[in-house]
Enzyme design. Structure first.
Site, mmCIF file in Angstrom:
data_model
loop_
_atom_site.group_PDB
_atom_site.id
_atom_site.type_symbol
_atom_site.label_atom_id
_atom_site.label_comp_id
_atom_site.label_asym_id
_atom_site.label_seq_id
_atom_site.Cartn_x
_atom_site.Cartn_y
_atom_site.Cartn_z
ATOM 1 N N ALA A 23 61.296 31.700 19.153
ATOM 2 C CA ALA A 23 63.115 31.701 19.302
ATOM 3 C C ALA A 23 64.004 31.609 19.709
ATOM 4 O O ALA A 23 63.867 30.205 20.936
ATOM 5 C CB ALA A 23 63.289 33.261 19.796
ATOM 6 N N ASP A 113 81.580 25.730 27.484
ATOM 7 C CA ASP A 113 82.142 26.953 29.009
ATOM 8 C C ASP A 113 80.611 26.590 29.424
ATOM 9 O O ASP A 113 79.954 25.679 28.573
ATOM 10 C CB ASP A 113 82.479 28.163 28.765
ATOM 11 N N HIS A 151 79.417 20.490 21.393
ATOM 12 C CA HIS A 151 81.111 19.542 21.209
ATOM 13 C C HIS A 151 80.909 19.181 22.681
ATOM 14 O O HIS A 151 82.703 19.543 22.582
ATOM 15 C CB HIS A 151 81.488 21.292 20.298
ATOM 16 N N GLY A 292 49.842 50.508 42.147
ATOM 17 C CA GLY A 292 48.375 50.989 43.243
ATOM 18 C C GLY A 292 48.058 50.635 44.602
ATOM 19 O O GLY A 292 48.332 49.179 44.604
ATOM 20 N N SER A 293 47.353 50.963 45.385
ATOM 21 C CA SER A 293 46.543 50.315 46.676
ATOM 22 C C SER A 293 45.901 51.755 47.048
ATOM 23 O O SER A 293 45.643 52.971 46.554
ATOM 24 C CB SER A 293 47.695 50.206 47.257
ATOM 25 N N PHE A 362 52.663 40.148 47.255
ATOM 26 C CA PHE A 362 53.522 40.447 48.182
ATOM 27 C C PHE A 362 53.518 39.975 49.638
ATOM 28 O O PHE A 362 52.801 39.326 49.939
ATOM 29 C CB PHE A 362 53.598 42.039 48.628
ATOM 30 N N ARG A 380 59.663 43.893 45.010
ATOM 31 C CA ARG A 380 59.032 45.039 43.935
ATOM 32 C C ARG A 380 60.154 45.285 43.183
ATOM 33 O O ARG A 380 60.166 45.231 42.091
ATOM 34 C CB ARG A 380 59.227 46.463 45.086
ATOM 35 N N LYS A 397 47.126 55.227 51.818
ATOM 36 C CA LYS A 397 47.407 53.421 52.844
ATOM 37 C C LYS A 397 46.708 54.296 54.451
ATOM 38 O O LYS A 397 47.085 54.858 54.615
ATOM 39 C CB LYS A 397 48.480 52.923 53.412
#
Length: 486
Positions: A23, A113, A151, A292-293, A362, A380, A397
């Site tokens: 594309a 521009d 241009h 998830g954890s 993380f 996140r 946790k």
């Protein structure tokens, strides 16, 4: 809003081209107009007055610019005017921003521009900007996109393509730009946006390509605002002018088909933004976040399988749907997600891991005195924005020896809703996911106002009597249905 069959077909085709990395965008002055930049007519209005002409009566603005140059005997006044009118700004339009977020690697523009490259940078990408022929021989390492400014650029205003003489000599002085554009027009599907098709350079190149590959050209697209009766006066002259412009637009659209450019007519320019949003959303539907954890699995209610084996099989089956999985490598489940993707890749004898999974582990601590909580929230948010669908499993946790609901999983759910993702919490896995599943079922019309037929499938995701295969089959069925709607 409801789109025509032609526009729906275009959306599907362009999403496919983005996925296949073929594309490209060709941006004209109209793309920058909403950011406050003047168009050619406004740029030349005052200089035209100075030589005794009315810009409203002129249709050939290239020749008009040549007349102004002839009168001054120098490009300097026009170059100075361009520099003053096109001074860089941070007013990046929504259309620029959407295009920059998509994984499109090729941009062509006749604009002076820097909005395209600014938008790419704002979205964390590294553009390789080609402002002149000499730039074509250098490659910026680790570039994410190439921006061809055929241009010229505002920062080199004296060298921009502006007057008739520049166009006449373009193929001689900028032959490598022409060669590169021909290559891309042959190998990629272009979307022309904000472009009037009155540029003699482009018309010349398109005609050459038509002769070379007649009957085998790629399909391209362009946007035009439909000639609207409300834009004309209510008298007889207004009706005549409307009918004339309508016929002219129809003939122009028919003529563009000679170059395999298919016109997409919109009622208002704002419709283009909605179409681009649909493209972005449709592209992202193949990107599934697994959130998830877990530090424990006591609330996991599926009886015929171990929790990590379930997540492994779930990830593998989602990959089989042709989806790319996004994972923050959540504690306790990250390895199972990765192993599930690898299992599918092994079975299909594929090796490019980046085509199947996006891993965003993380950070464990902050640096340079930046608040750690702020880093995690931003991290996140960026991760969630990559997806179109989000699946939630478990979500707990350990804190000081006791098990708590993982607020990070809840936050990812809220971010997913905020960013327009479709959410699929699997209630039978327990903890945060069960809380989120109950919330979704109790407010289903709020989450899926146009997909009420899916509610019975979502209800199954809280049924602890079902086997793991039935749960996974249901999740995949929901994902498949959601991929069809964007």
């Amino acid at each position: 809003m409801e789109f025509s069959i032609e526009i729906k077909s275009f959306i599907d085709d362009f999403i496919r081209c983005i996925k296949e990395d073929c594309a490209a965008i060709f941006a004209g002055a109209g793309l920058s107009a909403s950011s406050g930049y003047v168009n050619w007519k406004e740029l030349l209005r005052d200089p035209a007055k100075r030589i005794g002409l009315d810009v409203e009566k002129e249709t050939d603005l290239v020749t008009l610019a040549q007349y102004i140059y002839n009168k001054d005997g120098s490009k300097q006044p026009l170059a100075e005017l361009i520099k003053n009118k096109f001074v860089s700004c941070n007013n990046i339009s929504e259309n620029h921003n959407i295009l920059a977020k998509l994984p499109i690697k090729t941009y062509w523009t006749t604009n002076y521009d820097s909005l395209i490259e600014d938008a790419l940078k704002r979205n964390g990408k590294k553009p390789d900007v080609k402002k002149s022929v000499k730039d074509l021989s250098t490659i910026i390492s680790k570039r994410d996109a190439v921006v061809y400014k055929m241009h010229g650029d505002i920062n080199n205003a004296s060298d921009v393509v502006l007057i008739k003489e520049d166009y006449e000599l373009y193929d001689l002085k900028n032959q490598l730009f022409c060669i590169n554009l021909k290559r891309d027009l042959i190998s990629k599907t272009f979307l022309f946006i904000g472009f009037s098709f009155e540029d003699p350079n482009l018309e010349y190149i398109l005609s050459k390509i038509r002769i070379l590959i007649d009957g085998y050209s790629r399909k391209h697209y362009c946007f035009f605002r439909k000639v609207n009766r409300s834009d004309y006066s209510d008298d007889e002259d207004g009706e005549k002018k409307f009918q004339y412009d309508k016929i002219k637009q129809e003939l122009k659209c028919a003529d563009l088909k000679r170059y395999s450019i298919h016109s997409l007519l919109v009622d208002e320019y704002s419709d283009i933004t909605e179409i681009l949003k649909k493209i972005e959303k449709g592209y992202k539907k193949d990107h599934v976040l697994i959130s998830g954890s877990a530090d424990e699995f006591k609330e996991f209610e599926i009886k015929n399988i171990e929790p990590l084996e379930f997540i492994h099989k779930l990830s593998s089956e989602i990959s089989k749907l042709g989806c790319k999985i996004i994972t923050g490598v959540g504690k306790g489940i990250g390895s199972a997600v990765l192993n599930g993707v690898l299992d599918y890749m092994y079975k299909t004898n594929t090796r490019r891991l980046d085509d199947y999974i996006i891993m965003r582990p993380f950070p464990l601590y902050s640096s340079q005195n930046v608040d750690y909580g702020q880093i995690i929230r931003e991290y996140r948010k960026q991760m969630v924005e990559l997806g179109g669908i989000a699946v939630f499993v478990l979500g707990n946790k350990a804190v000081n020896g006791s098990i708590q609901i993982a607020e990070g999983v809840i936050e990812e759910f809220e971010l997913a809703i905020e960013n327009g993702l479709n959410v699929i919490p699997i209630g039978v896995t327990g903890y945060a996911s069960k809380i989120l599943w109950k919330r979704l079922i109790e407010n289903f019309e709020e989450f899926y106002p146009n997909n009420s037929y899916l509610k019975s499938d979502f209800e199954l995701l809280g049924n602890s009597e079902l086997t793991s295969d039935r749960i996974i089959e249901t999740v995949c069925k929901i994902i498949s249905k959601l991929k069809e709607v964007y």
